[in-house]
Write an enzyme that holds these catalytic residues in place. Structure first.
Site, PDB file in Angstrom:
ATOM      1  N   ASP A 113       0.881  -1.389   0.384  1.00 59.99           N
ATOM      2  CA  ASP A 113       0.347   0.204  -0.008  1.00 59.99           C
ATOM      3  C   ASP A 113       0.861   1.291  -0.364  1.00 59.99           C
ATOM      4  OD1 ASP A 113      -1.829   2.006   1.048  1.00 59.99           O
ATOM      5  OD2 ASP A 113      -2.714   0.071   0.623  1.00 59.99           O
TER       6      ASP A 113
ATOM      7  N   HIS B 180     -12.193  -0.962  -8.032  1.00 61.70           N
ATOM      8  CA  HIS B 180     -13.250  -0.623  -8.094  1.00 61.70           C
ATOM      9  C   HIS B 180     -12.870   1.285  -8.022  1.00 61.70           C
ATOM     10  CE1 HIS B 180     -15.040  -0.620  -3.646  1.00 61.70           C
ATOM     11  NE2 HIS B 180     -14.339   0.415  -3.990  1.00 61.70           N
TER      12      HIS B 180
ATOM     13  N   GLY C 256       4.913   0.778  -1.669  1.00 65.30           N
ATOM     14  CA  GLY C 256       4.673   1.875  -2.820  1.00 65.30           C
ATOM     15  C   GLY C 256       3.658   2.196  -4.046  1.00 65.30           C
ATOM     16  N   ASP C 257       3.554   2.828  -5.149  1.00 60.60           N
ATOM     17  CA  ASP C 257       2.716   3.502  -5.764  1.00 60.60           C
ATOM     18  C   ASP C 257       2.244   1.841  -6.149  1.00 60.60           C
ATOM     19  OD1 ASP C 257       0.738   4.203  -7.808  1.00 60.60           O
ATOM     20  OD2 ASP C 257       1.756   5.461  -7.579  1.00 60.60           O
ATOM     21  N   PHE C 258       0.820   1.491  -6.497  1.00 62.24           N
ATOM     22  CA  PHE C 258       0.855  -0.388  -7.389  1.00 62.24           C
ATOM     23  C   PHE C 258       0.677   0.421  -9.114  1.00 62.24           C
ATOM     24  CE2 PHE C 258      -3.715   0.021  -5.230  1.00 62.24           C
ATOM     25  CZ  PHE C 258      -4.063   0.442  -6.151  1.00 62.24           C
TER      26      PHE C 258
HETATM   27  C1  LIG Z   1     -10.984   0.987  -0.628  1.00 61.12           C
HETATM   28  S1  LIG Z   1      -9.514   0.494  -0.172  1.00 61.12           S
HETATM   29  C2  LIG Z   1      -9.140  -0.843  -0.187  1.00 61.12           C
HETATM   30  C3  LIG Z   1      -8.409  -1.640   1.131  1.00 61.12           C
HETATM   31  C4  LIG Z   1      -8.658  -2.466   1.317  1.00 61.12           C
HETATM   32  N1  LIG Z   1      -8.479  -3.135  -0.114  1.00 61.12           N
HETATM   33  C5  LIG Z   1      -9.735  -3.696   2.118  1.00 61.12           C
HETATM   34  O1  LIG Z   1     -11.084  -4.174   1.420  1.00 61.12           O
HETATM   35  O2  LIG Z   1      -9.900  -2.842   3.261  1.00 61.12           O
HETATM   36  C6  LIG Z   1      -8.431   0.882  -1.366  1.00 61.12           C
HETATM   37  C7  LIG Z   1      -6.844   0.671  -0.536  1.00 61.12           C
HETATM   38  O3  LIG Z   1      -6.170   1.123  -1.917  1.00 61.12           O
HETATM   39  C8  LIG Z   1      -4.943   2.493  -1.427  1.00 61.12           C
HETATM   40  N2  LIG Z   1      -4.240   2.885  -2.850  1.00 61.12           N
HETATM   41  C9  LIG Z   1      -4.910   3.650  -3.408  1.00 61.12           C
HETATM   42  N3  LIG Z   1      -4.225   3.758  -4.069  1.00 61.12           N
HETATM   43  C10 LIG Z   1      -2.557   3.510  -4.453  1.00 61.12           C
HETATM   44  C11 LIG Z   1      -2.071   3.402  -5.350  1.00 61.12           C
HETATM   45  N4  LIG Z   1      -1.538   3.432  -6.252  1.00 61.12           N
HETATM   46  N5  LIG Z   1      -0.679   2.256  -4.488  1.00 61.12           N
HETATM   47  C12 LIG Z   1      -0.710   1.470  -3.854  1.00 61.12           C
HETATM   48  N6  LIG Z   1      -1.887   1.686  -3.045  1.00 61.12           N
HETATM   49  C13 LIG Z   1      -2.841   2.436  -3.156  1.00 61.12           C
HETATM   50  C14 LIG Z   1      -5.452   2.736  -1.021  1.00 61.12           C
HETATM   51  O4  LIG Z   1      -4.015   3.515   0.233  1.00 61.12           O
HETATM   52  C15 LIG Z   1      -6.074   2.009   0.517  1.00 61.12           C
HETATM   53  O5  LIG Z   1      -5.654   1.580   1.461  1.00 61.12           O
END
Ligand SMILES: C[S@@+](CC[C@H](N)C(=O)[O-])C[C@H]1O[C@@H](n2cnc3c(N)ncnc32)[C@H](O)[C@@H]1O
Length: 337
Positions: free
Chosen positions: A199, A245, A225-227
């Site tokens: 994350d 989503h 990181g940034d995915f």
């Molecule tokens: C809606 S949350 C879902 C969290 C978890 N999977 C859950 O079901 O409870 C989306 C997650 O994606 C992460 N996220 C958003 N953009 C991201 C990126 N560019 N790289 C890595 N993680 C990211 C956010 O920090 C967040 O924790």
């Protein structure tokens, strides 16, 4: 899950749909903002005592408290108000099963955004500025966001821990796994697993604190990181839940392709989201899809069939979609050995 849309048969039902629903929502959200449930957790109070504790004007405070009684959130007995059982368990800050983090965000972000639904429908643009990264840098707002995420993943974790044969899996990585609530709970259920969470960097410290709380710190690793920019951690099983989503279809396909690279041969990618049914019968998930319009640049819910296409395009063999809990759908996609 509902299989037929409801039949609206009377003007009263239309009025309920068009007005009462948002009014009662705001009564609950207002009660949380005013800390009604927190105050009543200390001791039951008479109307005037509660009014004074909350600093309310006398004009409508009795109606407000009685509305909360009529909604089943408070109890009024012998002239005193107290929390009803569900409020005591779920609406008092600090309680283990508190869901107020979710509702507080509803109040602060979603309620104003829904006020301009038509603006978003006309322009295709969200109604909140996309300040997600700034929100993550603010410790208070980050904790409230994480509490909201945890409220959802805590309900799904036992189901995911059972929905898949984890016995032969050694390593598991949750992509976009926030502070590791799902990964940590799956690790609790399967003590042989080593788990990884990928994350954004601001999640790292909350991750370590949470892994300690869940008692899995020795088996849990955080990858910051940034995915879209960085490689994903390699593992036997990856999950991507409530993440696709948030993004437009092209970005979802990119993430799934990256996940295919990261899954070890013979392993699997598990996706879950509030996917849409082929027929428009599930108002709840359609409403969440509109939430995505209001709060993200390109996000929406999607059909299980669309997800299957993205997975097959990436190289996976896809198992039939199955329900996960009340509103989610889970898809297991296998990578050849
Ligand atoms: C809606 S949350 C879902 C969290 C978890 N999977 C859950 O079901 O409870 C989306 C997650 O994606 C992460 N996220 C958003 N953009 C991201 C990126 N560019 N790289 C890595 N993680 C990211 C956010 O920090 C967040 O924790």
């Amino acid at each position: 899950m509902t299989t037929q849309p409801p039949q609206i048969t009377s003007p009263a039902e239309l009025i309920q749909l068009g007005k009462t629903a948002f009014c009662t929502a705001k009564v609950l959200l207002g009660a949380l903002e005013l800390r009604v449930f927190a105050v009543l957790d200390e001791l039951p109070l008479t109307g005037p005592q509660l009014e004074e504790r909350l600093g309310l004007h006398p004009r409508a405070s009795r109606d407000f408290f009685d509305t909360l009684v009529a909604l089943g959130l408070l109890v009024r007995a012998e002239g005193r108000y107290s929390n009803a059982p569900a409020a005591k368990e779920h609406l008092v800050p600090g309680k283990a099963a508190y869901v107020g983090g979710f509702l507080e965000r509803s109040d602060r972000v979603l309620y104003p955004a829904w006020g301009d639904l038509t603006g978003a429908l006309r322009t295709g643009k969200p109604r909140v500025t996309n300040a997600f990264r700034e929100m993550l840098d603010d410790p208070d707002r980050r904790i409230s966001y994480l509490a909201m995420m945890d409220a959802l993943s805590t309900m799904l974790a036992p189901l995911i821990a059972q929905a898949f044969d984890w016995d032969t899996v050694k390593s598991y990585a949750d992509i976009g796994g926030a502070r590791g609530n799902l990964a940590g709970r799956v690790a609790q259920a399967h003590p042989h697993l080593s788990v990884h969470v990928f994350d954004l960097p601001p999640m790292e410290q909350p991750f370590h604190e949470h892994a300690e709380r869940l008692g899995v710190a020795e088996r849990a690793t955080f990858h910051a990181g940034d995915f879209f920019a960085d490689p994903l951690p390699e593992a036997d099983v990856l999950t991507i839940g409530h993440v696709l989503h948030n993004w437009a279809p092209a970005e979802r396909r990119t993430l799934i392709k990256k996940a295919y690279q990261a899954v070890n041969p013979g392993g699997a990618l598990i996706i879950y989201d509030r996917m849409l049914a082929d027929e428009p019968v599930d108002a709840e998930n359609l409403v969440i899809s509109l939430d995505m319009l209001l709060t993200t640049d390109g996000g929406s819910e999607y059909l299980a069939g669309e997800c299957r296409d993205w997975l097959e395009e990436a190289g996976f063999t896809v198992e039939p979609a199955r329900p996960l809990g009340e509103h989610d759908t889970l898809i297991v996609a296998r990578k050849g050995g």
